[in-house]
Design a protein around this motif. Sequence first.
Motif, short mmCIF file in Angstrom:
data_model
loop_
_atom_site.label_atom_id
_atom_site.label_comp_id
_atom_site.label_asym_id
_atom_site.label_seq_id
_atom_site.Cartn_x
_atom_site.Cartn_y
_atom_site.Cartn_z
N GLN A 197 33.18 53.20 40.20
CA GLN A 197 32.43 52.08 41.10
C GLN A 197 33.28 51.13 41.24
N MET A 198 33.11 50.21 42.26
CA MET A 198 33.92 49.07 42.63
C MET A 198 33.42 47.78 42.15
N LEU A 199 33.96 46.88 41.50
CA LEU A 199 33.79 45.46 41.12
C LEU A 199 34.32 44.88 42.16
N LEU A 200 33.69 43.84 42.98
CA LEU A 200 34.12 43.03 44.01
C LEU A 200 34.04 41.51 43.57
N GLY A 201 35.29 41.05 43.86
CA GLY A 201 35.54 39.51 43.81
C GLY A 201 35.93 39.00 45.24
N VAL A 202 35.72 37.60 45.49
CA VAL A 202 36.00 37.08 46.73
C VAL A 202 36.73 35.85 46.31
N SER A 203 37.92 35.62 46.80
CA SER A 203 38.72 34.56 46.20
C SER A 203 38.71 33.29 47.25
N GLN A 204 38.28 33.52 48.37
CA GLN A 204 38.24 32.44 49.44
C GLN A 204 39.68 31.94 49.70
N ARG A 205 40.66 32.71 49.28
CA ARG A 205 41.93 32.28 49.48
C ARG A 205 42.40 31.08 48.45
N SER A 206 41.64 31.18 47.44
CA SER A 206 41.81 30.22 46.26
C SER A 206 42.59 31.09 45.34
N SER A 207 43.68 30.46 44.53
CA SER A 207 44.50 31.10 43.65
C SER A 207 43.85 30.97 42.33
N GLU A 208 42.89 30.17 42.00
CA GLU A 208 41.98 29.69 40.83
C GLU A 208 40.75 30.94 40.83
N ASN A 209 40.40 31.06 42.02
CA ASN A 209 39.34 32.02 42.41
C ASN A 209 39.69 33.47 42.06
N GLU A 210 40.89 33.81 42.60
CA GLU A 210 41.50 34.97 42.08
C GLU A 210 41.54 35.33 40.70
N THR A 211 42.40 34.16 39.99
CA THR A 211 42.73 34.45 38.59
C THR A 211 41.28 34.57 37.88
N ASP A 212 40.40 33.90 38.24
CA ASP A 212 38.82 34.11 37.69
C ASP A 212 38.28 35.46 37.54
N ALA A 213 38.67 36.00 39.10
CA ALA A 213 38.07 37.46 39.29
C ALA A 213 38.75 38.23 38.55
N VAL A 214 40.16 38.28 38.32
CA VAL A 214 40.86 39.26 37.47
C VAL A 214 40.76 39.15 36.08
N ARG A 215 40.52 37.69 35.69
CA ARG A 215 40.21 37.66 34.32
C ARG A 215 38.80 38.43 33.98
N THR A 216 37.82 38.29 34.72
CA THR A 216 36.58 39.07 34.41
C THR A 216 36.58 40.39 34.51
N PHE A 217 37.41 41.00 35.30
CA PHE A 217 37.63 42.30 35.34
C PHE A 217 38.12 42.93 34.34
N ILE A 218 39.22 42.14 33.79
CA ILE A 218 39.85 42.88 32.59
C ILE A 218 38.97 42.50 31.28
N ALA A 219 38.25 41.47 31.26
CA ALA A 219 37.07 41.29 30.35
C ALA A 219 36.01 42.52 30.37
N ARG A 220 35.85 42.88 31.65
CA ARG A 220 34.88 44.01 31.79
C ARG A 220 35.40 45.38 31.67
N GLN A 221 36.69 45.38 31.06
CA GLN A 221 37.36 46.72 30.98
C GLN A 221 37.54 47.43 32.19
N ALA A 222 38.06 46.93 33.38
CA ALA A 222 38.19 47.58 34.54
C ALA A 222 39.56 48.54 34.22
N ASP A 223 39.36 49.70 34.95
CA ASP A 223 40.17 50.70 34.59
C ASP A 223 41.79 50.36 35.60
N ALA A 224 41.42 49.66 36.53
CA ALA A 224 42.55 49.24 37.53
C ALA A 224 42.02 48.24 38.21
#
Length: 331
Positions: A90-117
């Motif tokens: 399954q896909m976990l989807l994050g939307v950054s709105q071209r914000s580097s902070e939003n992208e960082t938050d999304a990636v941090r959440t993915f890692i915390a949720r143990q995303a495989d990639a």
Amino acid sequence: MTLKDVSQVAGLSLVTVSRALHKPESVQEQTRLRVHKAIEEIGYFPNLTARSLVSNRSDMIGVVVPILASSLFADFAQGVASALRAENKQMLLGVSQRSSENETDAVRTFIARQADAIIVTGFTHSNACRRLLANFDGPVVETWNLREERLDMAVGYDNFGAAAAMTWHLIDKGYQEIAVVGGAVENNDQAVDRRNGYLHAMRERGRPVREEFVVSVSNPTTLESGRAAIAELLSGPVRPNAVFFQADIPAIGAMMFCLSEGILIPKDVAIAGFGDLSLSAMLPVPLTTIRINARQIGETAALMVLRRLRGDPETERVFDVGYQLMMRQSA
């Protein structure tokens, strides 16, 4: 509900129920049917969090896109989801709105949720996000552009080359005064490369670049920003006879403005876009643009991730989907 509840309802041992779910080929079909009937009856579903702690796999892939208003990024996400679904991921989807902070938050959440990639858009990341991705122990794919300084794998196309190709096309058609309208370059390496491609093509052909003809609009670009940009360009002391919009949405907004004001396309001003949305070929004056296969980018990124997770030999770590110049009546 637990497997123990399933075994009691099905009238089977816990071991047999476990085999029916995890090694279905090891039990008889009648037994499997009894197990699935019991599961449906009591509403059992496995604790995926507990399973991921044991297996170190969550079967989830994190994907960051800048916006969803554009059908291109929706097609991209659909391509990712379709390829993952074929292997029950399954896909976990994050939307950054071209914000580097939003992208960082999304990636941090993915890692915390143990995303495989993790699959991200572009190559521009905050220092914090870059560290997170560099230290992540799963596959990382950067998409929608091609650059040497990738973190791991990449799927995209040459934004610089595509913008240069469109600019050369406009020059070859005889347009003398060519303006460019692009999204803000902050946190957007695709916009940087497209603008640089335009500048390179103009200078390579000996064409002057007027400062007022290089226009930046806020991200995400909109129909309204396209209308405003062309209205300003056409009201200046020197009018462009061609405008290269580096996204189709503002190009369509500009075309709507021209049609409402009685400005003829391409006689009074030519308009070109970038992206080739499904609407672009069906406009009153079909739009000249750059076609990008967004779904292929998504599918390819997902397939590269899946091959890595399976441990298959890697045939390539960079994939260029290319681009196509769509020559239509607007230019």
